[in-house]
Scaffold this motif. Structure first.
Motif, PDB file in Angstrom:
ATOM      1  N   GLY A 116      -0.226  38.184  37.636  1.00  0.00           N
ATOM      2  CA  GLY A 116      -1.252  37.675  36.496  1.00  0.00           C
ATOM      3  C   GLY A 116      -0.075  37.881  35.201  1.00  0.00           C
ATOM      4  O   GLY A 116       0.620  38.798  35.290  1.00  0.00           O
ATOM      5  N   TYR A 117      -0.745  37.304  33.869  1.00  0.00           N
ATOM      6  CA  TYR A 117      -0.438  38.095  32.609  1.00  0.00           C
ATOM      7  C   TYR A 117      -0.920  39.167  32.288  1.00  0.00           C
ATOM      8  O   TYR A 117      -2.002  38.449  31.846  1.00  0.00           O
ATOM      9  CB  TYR A 117       0.283  36.444  31.892  1.00  0.00           C
ATOM     10  N   LEU A 118      -0.369  39.669  30.868  1.00  0.00           N
ATOM     11  CA  LEU A 118      -0.949  40.029  30.176  1.00  0.00           C
ATOM     12  C   LEU A 118       0.080  40.154  28.427  1.00  0.00           C
ATOM     13  O   LEU A 118       1.225  39.931  29.163  1.00  0.00           O
ATOM     14  CB  LEU A 118      -1.308  41.795  30.491  1.00  0.00           C
ATOM     15  N   ILE A 119      -0.745  39.921  27.934  1.00  0.00           N
ATOM     16  CA  ILE A 119      -0.276  39.447  26.842  1.00  0.00           C
ATOM     17  C   ILE A 119      -1.278  40.603  25.574  1.00  0.00           C
ATOM     18  O   ILE A 119      -2.364  40.515  25.158  1.00  0.00           O
ATOM     19  CB  ILE A 119      -0.667  38.097  25.608  1.00  0.00           C
ATOM     20  N   LEU A 120      -0.450  41.390  24.784  1.00  0.00           N
ATOM     21  CA  LEU A 120      -1.045  42.491  23.980  1.00  0.00           C
ATOM     22  C   LEU A 120      -0.452  41.941  22.404  1.00  0.00           C
ATOM     23  O   LEU A 120       0.198  40.963  22.344  1.00  0.00           O
ATOM     24  CB  LEU A 120      -0.348  43.712  23.759  1.00  0.00           C
ATOM     25  N   GLY A 121      -0.467  43.003  21.902  1.00  0.00           N
ATOM     26  CA  GLY A 121      -0.153  42.979  20.313  1.00  0.00           C
ATOM     27  C   GLY A 121       1.818  43.069  19.812  1.00  0.00           C
ATOM     28  O   GLY A 121       2.662  43.759  20.634  1.00  0.00           O
ATOM     29  N   ALA A 122       2.015  42.583  18.767  1.00  0.00           N
ATOM     30  CA  ALA A 122       3.966  43.022  19.442  1.00  0.00           C
ATOM     31  C   ALA A 122       3.991  44.604  18.186  1.00  0.00           C
ATOM     32  O   ALA A 122       5.301  44.349  19.232  1.00  0.00           O
ATOM     33  CB  ALA A 122       4.339  41.980  17.639  1.00  0.00           C
ATOM     34  N   THR A 123       2.874  45.017  18.225  1.00  0.00           N
ATOM     35  CA  THR A 123       3.642  47.018  18.030  1.00  0.00           C
ATOM     36  C   THR A 123       2.866  47.418  19.092  1.00  0.00           C
ATOM     37  O   THR A 123       2.972  48.485  19.450  1.00  0.00           O
ATOM     38  CB  THR A 123       2.766  47.061  17.453  1.00  0.00           C
ATOM     39  N   GLU A 124       2.356  46.576  20.587  1.00  0.00           N
ATOM     40  CA  GLU A 124       2.015  47.527  21.352  1.00  0.00           C
ATOM     41  C   GLU A 124       2.277  47.910  22.991  1.00  0.00           C
ATOM     42  O   GLU A 124       2.844  46.413  22.951  1.00  0.00           O
ATOM     43  CB  GLU A 124      -0.013  47.146  21.626  1.00  0.00           C
ATOM     44  N   THR A 125       2.224  48.540  23.650  1.00  0.00           N
ATOM     45  CA  THR A 125       2.876  48.267  24.995  1.00  0.00           C
ATOM     46  C   THR A 125       2.511  48.359  25.960  1.00  0.00           C
ATOM     47  O   THR A 125       0.864  49.149  25.872  1.00  0.00           O
ATOM     48  CB  THR A 125       3.743  49.323  25.156  1.00  0.00           C
ATOM     49  N   VAL A 126       2.417  48.532  27.384  1.00  0.00           N
ATOM     50  CA  VAL A 126       1.508  48.937  28.429  1.00  0.00           C
ATOM     51  C   VAL A 126       2.438  50.980  28.624  1.00  0.00           C
ATOM     52  O   VAL A 126       2.005  50.739  30.073  1.00  0.00           O
ATOM     53  CB  VAL A 126       1.781  47.988  29.882  1.00  0.00           C
ATOM     54  N   ALA A 127       2.078  51.385  28.307  1.00  0.00           N
ATOM     55  CA  ALA A 127       2.647  52.966  28.291  1.00  0.00           C
ATOM     56  C   ALA A 127       1.908  53.684  29.385  1.00  0.00           C
ATOM     57  O   ALA A 127       0.511  53.131  29.119  1.00  0.00           O
ATOM     58  CB  ALA A 127       3.437  54.075  27.124  1.00  0.00           C
ATOM     59  N   GLY A 128       2.754  53.891  29.697  1.00  0.00           N
ATOM     60  CA  GLY A 128       1.387  54.800  31.392  1.00  0.00           C
ATOM     61  C   GLY A 128       1.100  53.809  32.664  1.00  0.00           C
ATOM     62  O   GLY A 128       1.529  54.433  33.337  1.00  0.00           O
ATOM     63  N   ILE A 129       1.819  53.023  32.302  1.00  0.00           N
ATOM     64  CA  ILE A 129       1.636  52.091  33.551  1.00  0.00           C
ATOM     65  C   ILE A 129       2.500  50.597  33.502  1.00  0.00           C
ATOM     66  O   ILE A 129       2.566  49.441  34.176  1.00  0.00           O
ATOM     67  CB  ILE A 129      -0.085  51.499  33.629  1.00  0.00           C
TER      68      ILE A 129
END
Length: 430
Positions: free
Chosen positions: A398-411
């Motif tokens: 599956g796909y996760l789409i975040l904001g331009a300044t957001e990341t998946v830090a920690g996972i």
């Protein structure tokens, strides 16, 4: 010569004098007529000139004075008309102000005081009627502006701000940095008259007591940011069109494709996703819209109601929406300032209430999750908790789409980062 003899007596001659009138009555020749006409005109002009010469100076002065008097009278009439019109406007404005409403300048015209009585009703009544009719309780173009609170009413004390910041973070995850008292004041001041509070401190205290559920919901709703627009940043929808949907089609699954739009605000994001899916129908690689289910969630009950109604004003439609899409996917209403989303789009989307700090157990699993420009309002611990819960809501691949300044830090070890040029999306590793 001398004659001799008897002198002859001269004969008496009879002279006949024709009257002048008979000559004038005779037909005139062309040249004679011109001479007579010129003579007559010259005689009249000479007579007029002589009369003017003989006119006394007193008569000339009296004529000049009468002209000045007429000018003064005309000026006086104009001044009187202007004063009358101004007095009518002031009377109409006072009538509206005394009735508890702000004057509507577009309706104030001379000779219209009776029509102003129709709008001279209390502000609360106007707010309820306008909100019910336009379906936009927060739209300042529709709802009359209430009285602006004074500084003492809108001021937030340091102690109340600290308590309210902790309460807001616990309930919604929103972090208020130090010095944000002005933000609390500006967003909560409009609620003072509705809940009969004399200051923002009093409103905040009543909210934290949780004795009035409606007040608590309104306060938290006012503090959340409902900023959104159609096809925001563009690249997430291009990625959906060019990368995500083709990948899902290549897997060859005939099951339902589920997409989640978290914190969807007033619905522009989930409806933009649905429009993107519909626009792909003309492509060789596409997914059947009847097999696509889009879930939009938000903390605000007011925003969810607005999403379900699918009504948008001209300002909202002008933000990110092309004229072609507006004509194709929106329908006019009886109100020329409002348009409704097409049923082809709205039937693809379901709206549910959800607090991102709560449980996602009832949401099920999704192929795509949109959570854009939301995590920036949370602290790092809350961000990590939300991302972990997203992790368990995604299907494999599956796909996760975040904001331009957001990341998946920690996972970040759980996701594969895909660069779309521009933009980045995250795919769950299998």
């Amino acid at each position: 010569m001398f004659f001799f003899g008897r002198k002859k007596k001269p004969q008496e001659e009879t002279l006949t004098v024709k009257p002048v009138q008979s000559k004038l009555s005779e037909p005139l020749s062309e040249s004679r007529g011109k001479r007579v006409g010129a003579l007559a005109r010259g005689t009249r002009a000479d007579a007029s000139f002589v009369a003017k010469k003989k006119e006394p100076e007193e008569a000339t002065l009296s004529k000049a004075q009468s002209f000045e008097e007429r000018v003064q009278a005309a000026r006086a009439r104009l001044q009187a008309a202007a004063e009358k019109k101004q007095s009518e406007r002031l009377a109409a404005r006072n009538l509206a102000n005394n009735a508890g409403t702000k004057p509507f300048s577009s309706a104030v015209r001379s000779g219209m005081p009776d029509r102003l009585r129709n709008i001279g009703r209390p502000v609360d009544e106007l707010v309820r009627q306008a909100s019910s009719r336009a379906k936009f309780p927060r739209n300042p173009d529709v709802v009359p502006q209430a009285r602006r609170p004074s500084f003492a009413e809108s001021h937030v004390s340091d102690m109340a701000f600290r308590r309210f910041s902790a309460y807001l973070q616990e309930k919604s995850g929103i972090v208020l940095a130090d010095g944000k008292q002005y933000l609390v004041s500006s967003r909560l001041s409009p609620l003072l008259s509705r809940f009969h509070c004399d200051s923002v401190d009093t409103l905040v205290t009543r909210c934290m007591d949780e004795t009035n559920r409606s007040l608590t919901e309104e306060v938290i709703d006012a503090m959340t940011t409902n900023e959104t627009l159609w096809f925001r940043d563009t690249y997430p929808y291009l990625a959906l069109q060019n990368v995500i949907v083709p990948d899902l089609v290549m897997r060859g699954t005939d099951r339902e494709v589920r997409i989640w739009s978290a914190a969807c605000s007033s619905g522009q994001e989930p409806f933009s996703i649905a429009i993107t899916i519909l626009e792909m129908m003309g492509r060789m690689v596409h997914v059947d819209p009847s097999l696509v289910k889009i879930i939009g969630t938000d903390l605000s009950a007011e925003m969810l109601q607005r999403c379900r109604e699918g009504l948008y004003d001209a300002h909202a439609l002008s933000r990110g929406l092309t004229a072609e899409r507006r004509a194709k996917f929106f329908k006019p209403t009886h109100n020329p300032n409002l348009m409704r989303i097409d049923p082809r789009v709205s039937r693809m989307v379901e709206f549910r209430p959800l607090n991102l700090l709560g449980s996602y157990a009832l949401m099920g699993r999704f192929d795509v999750i949109f959570c854009r420009n939301v995590l920036i309002y949370f602290n790092n611990d809350v961000k990590r908790q939300i991302l972990k819960k997203f992790l368990y809501c995604l299907n494999p691949g599956g796909y996760l789409i975040l904001g331009a300044t957001e990341t998946v830090a920690g996972i970040d070890d759980k996701f594969e980062m895909i660069r779309c040029h521009p933009g980045i999306i995250y795919k769950l590793r299998t």
